[in-house]
Design a protein around this motif. Structure first.
Motif, PDB file in Angstrom:
ATOM      1  N   ALA A  22       0.848  -1.191   0.000  1.00  0.00           N
ATOM      2  CA  ALA A  22       0.000   0.000   0.000  1.00  0.00           C
ATOM      3  C   ALA A  22       0.885   1.244   0.000  1.00  0.00           C
ATOM      4  O   ALA A  22       2.003   1.218   0.488  1.00  0.00           O
ATOM      5  CB  ALA A  22      -0.890  -0.010   1.238  1.00  0.00           C
ATOM      6  N   VAL A  23       0.367   2.331  -0.603  1.00  0.00           N
ATOM      7  CA  VAL A  23       1.111   3.587  -0.650  1.00  0.00           C
ATOM      8  C   VAL A  23       0.405   4.616   0.232  1.00  0.00           C
ATOM      9  O   VAL A  23      -0.784   4.871   0.061  1.00  0.00           O
ATOM     10  CB  VAL A  23       1.172   4.149  -2.096  1.00  0.00           C
ATOM     11  CG1 VAL A  23       1.862   5.512  -2.113  1.00  0.00           C
ATOM     12  CG2 VAL A  23       1.881   3.183  -3.022  1.00  0.00           C
ATOM     13  N   THR A  24       1.133   5.180   1.187  1.00  0.00           N
ATOM     14  CA  THR A  24       0.572   6.283   1.951  1.00  0.00           C
ATOM     15  C   THR A  24       0.902   7.562   1.199  1.00  0.00           C
ATOM     16  O   THR A  24       1.996   8.097   1.306  1.00  0.00           O
ATOM     17  CB  THR A  24       1.154   6.319   3.378  1.00  0.00           C
ATOM     18  OG1 THR A  24       0.888   5.059   3.996  1.00  0.00           O
ATOM     19  CG2 THR A  24       0.527   7.425   4.212  1.00  0.00           C
ATOM     20  N   ALA A  25      -0.047   8.025   0.387  1.00  0.00           N
ATOM     21  CA  ALA A  25       0.196   9.211  -0.441  1.00  0.00           C
ATOM     22  C   ALA A  25       0.228  10.462   0.417  1.00  0.00           C
ATOM     23  O   ALA A  25       0.983  11.399   0.149  1.00  0.00           O
ATOM     24  CB  ALA A  25      -0.871   9.328  -1.523  1.00  0.00           C
ATOM     25  N   VAL A  26      -0.617  10.496   1.458  1.00  0.00           N
ATOM     26  CA  VAL A  26      -0.627  11.613   2.405  1.00  0.00           C
ATOM     27  C   VAL A  26      -0.701  11.009   3.799  1.00  0.00           C
ATOM     28  O   VAL A  26      -1.581  10.194   4.076  1.00  0.00           O
ATOM     29  CB  VAL A  26      -1.835  12.542   2.182  1.00  0.00           C
ATOM     30  CG1 VAL A  26      -1.830  13.688   3.195  1.00  0.00           C
ATOM     31  CG2 VAL A  26      -1.844  13.104   0.761  1.00  0.00           C
ATOM     32  N   SER A  50      -0.755  16.399  -5.225  1.00  0.00           N
ATOM     33  CA  SER A  50      -2.039  16.328  -5.932  1.00  0.00           C
ATOM     34  C   SER A  50      -3.080  15.612  -5.092  1.00  0.00           C
ATOM     35  O   SER A  50      -4.239  16.024  -5.029  1.00  0.00           O
ATOM     36  CB  SER A  50      -1.885  15.608  -7.273  1.00  0.00           C
ATOM     37  OG  SER A  50      -1.062  16.359  -8.125  1.00  0.00           O
ATOM     38  N   THR A  51      -2.652  14.534  -4.426  1.00  0.00           N
ATOM     39  CA  THR A  51      -3.592  13.788  -3.585  1.00  0.00           C
ATOM     40  C   THR A  51      -4.156  14.715  -2.503  1.00  0.00           C
ATOM     41  O   THR A  51      -5.364  14.708  -2.239  1.00  0.00           O
ATOM     42  CB  THR A  51      -2.907  12.562  -2.955  1.00  0.00           C
ATOM     43  OG1 THR A  51      -2.325  11.784  -4.010  1.00  0.00           O
ATOM     44  CG2 THR A  51      -3.891  11.713  -2.183  1.00  0.00           C
ATOM     45  N   THR A  52      -3.298  15.536  -1.894  1.00  0.00           N
ATOM     46  CA  THR A  52      -3.770  16.484  -0.886  1.00  0.00           C
ATOM     47  C   THR A  52      -4.840  17.406  -1.468  1.00  0.00           C
ATOM     48  O   THR A  52      -5.892  17.623  -0.857  1.00  0.00           O
ATOM     49  CB  THR A  52      -2.589  17.322  -0.339  1.00  0.00           C
ATOM     50  OG1 THR A  52      -1.593  16.432   0.165  1.00  0.00           O
ATOM     51  CG2 THR A  52      -3.037  18.252   0.768  1.00  0.00           C
TER      52      THR A  52
END
Ligand code: ADP
Ligand code: MG
Length: 369
Positions: A22-26, A50-52
């Protein structure tokens, strides 16, 4: 309208054979964006900018955490109920509509009691077009505009509803250098004129530094440091932030501290009371070097570049991590290009020490601005 991010987190599950993790984007992003300010969200590609923005706009749902606009919790509101204006890097204008019709588009989606009379819509579109100075282009189609003009139309379209919050995701990336400079000044002017709370995403530190009231520096989903651009530049909390801000970039050397003295290679360059003995990284801003005939740091001179007001010395040092060391000195300092080596004293306020393991800042007496 202030915007409050509370422990905002977005995890993308791993998918497919090659992406199990899994990727913690934020990750656990908490920050209060003051009303009416322009915030620069800054970091390398993939760090979660961008995710933010997608979370703030409502295009994506956070895994956990809350978002407030003013006192209102908007976490569960759909994007169209949040009162935001969005501009992306690839500003998708409708090619078959005129500029005016493109700008009108968001207003035509108003339903029920929010519906505006035609004349009022035209008025608002006219106001928005004047703000970005494209009022003479209203009858053209996007294909008949330059990149910069198209981007202005996209901004006008985001502004026409007078959003409470304006979100800009790398809006200048597709423009050439000169237009980029001009358009960023425009964005700053428009933001000041309208007082709309604005979040400006970019990977370009100079862009963020030049127009933001506050910057937020991110790395791999995590906020590293927030503050006024100059404060962050003058007082970075870790090596990553120090290296990310500044052109030319900060010079980094491997060094060590012994008996409150800082050594770069064999040269004892500075007193650093308060730092325990051990291995460190030494960051020296290019403007931190003072040529001095019996200075304590010796570098090999590779070249001299005169750039108007300043002179840039291109140097080499065995323990430098950067391929070259760059020193910026006043243009009136005489430099003999034929010498082999140059000796420097260092300005203590321009020297930052970092722990070799954690890369966190180590403070010494005189190291704070
Ligand atoms: P930035 O805008 O700073 O370049 P992003 O927010 O686009 O970064 O991406 C942050 C991280 O999240 C990256 O590792 C990216 O691959 C990942 N990511 C973004 N969107 C998705 C998605 N829809 N599904 C899976 N991973 C994603
Ligand atoms: Mg992005």
């Amino acid at each position: 309208m202030k915007v409050v991010l509370q422990n905002l987190t977005k995890v993308f599950p791993g998918r497919g054979r090659r992406a199990k993790k899994a990727v913690t984007a934020v990750g656990d992003f908490s920050y209060e964006i003051p009303d009416g300010k322009l915030i620069g969200l800054l970091g390398p590609s993939g760090c979660g900018k961008s995710t933010t923005l997608h979370l703030i706009s409502g295009l994506q749902k956070p895994t956990s955490g809350r978002i407030f606009f003013g006192e209102e919790d908007v976490t569960d509101l759909p994007p169209e109920k949040r009162g935001i204006g969005l501009v992306f890097q690839n500003y998708a204008l409708y090619p078959h509509l005129t500029v005016e019709q493109n700008i009108l588009f968001p207003l035509q989606n108003f339903k029920g009691k929010d519906k505006l009379p035609k004349a009022r819509m035209l008025e608002k579109a006219e106001e928005a077009s004047r703000l970005v100075q494209i009022e003479d282009l209203m009858d053209r189609r996007p294909g008949e505009l330059s990149g910069g003009q198209q981007q202005r139309v996209a901004i006008a379209r985001a502004l026409v509803k007078m959003p409470k919050v304006l979100l800009l995701d790398e809006p200048l990336s597709n423009l050439d250098a000169r237009l980029r400079l001009q358009t960023r000044e425009e964005i700053r002017r428009i933001q000041r004129e309208t007082g709309i709370t604005t979040i400006f995403v970019t990977h370009d530190q100079e862009e963020a530094m030049s127009i933001s009231d506050q910057i937020v520096v991110m790395k791999e989903g995590n906020v590293q440091q927030t503050g006024k651009p100059q404060e962050v530049y003058d007082d970075p909390v870790n090596l990553f932030v120090a290296r990310f801000l500044g052109t030319p970039p900060i010079n980094v050397f491997v060094g060590h501290v012994q008996g409150s003295r800082l050594y770069i290679g064999a040269d004892a360059v500075l007193g650093v009371a308060g730092v325990p003995d051990g291995e460190v990284y030494v960051g020296v801003r290019p403007e931190g070097f003072v040529p001095c005939k019996d200075g304590s740091l010796t570098c090999d001179l590779k070249g001299v570049e005169v750039m108007g007001r300043d002179t840039s010395l291109v140097l080499a040092n065995e323990v430098s991590l950067n391929p070259v060391v760059r020193a910026i000195i006043g243009g009136d300092e005489p430099v003999d290009e034929k010498v082999q080596t140059v000796r420097f004293e260092l300005k203590s306020g321009k020297v930052f020490l970092f722990d070799r393991e954690t890369e966190k800042r180590l403070y010494f007496e005189g190291s704070r601005p």
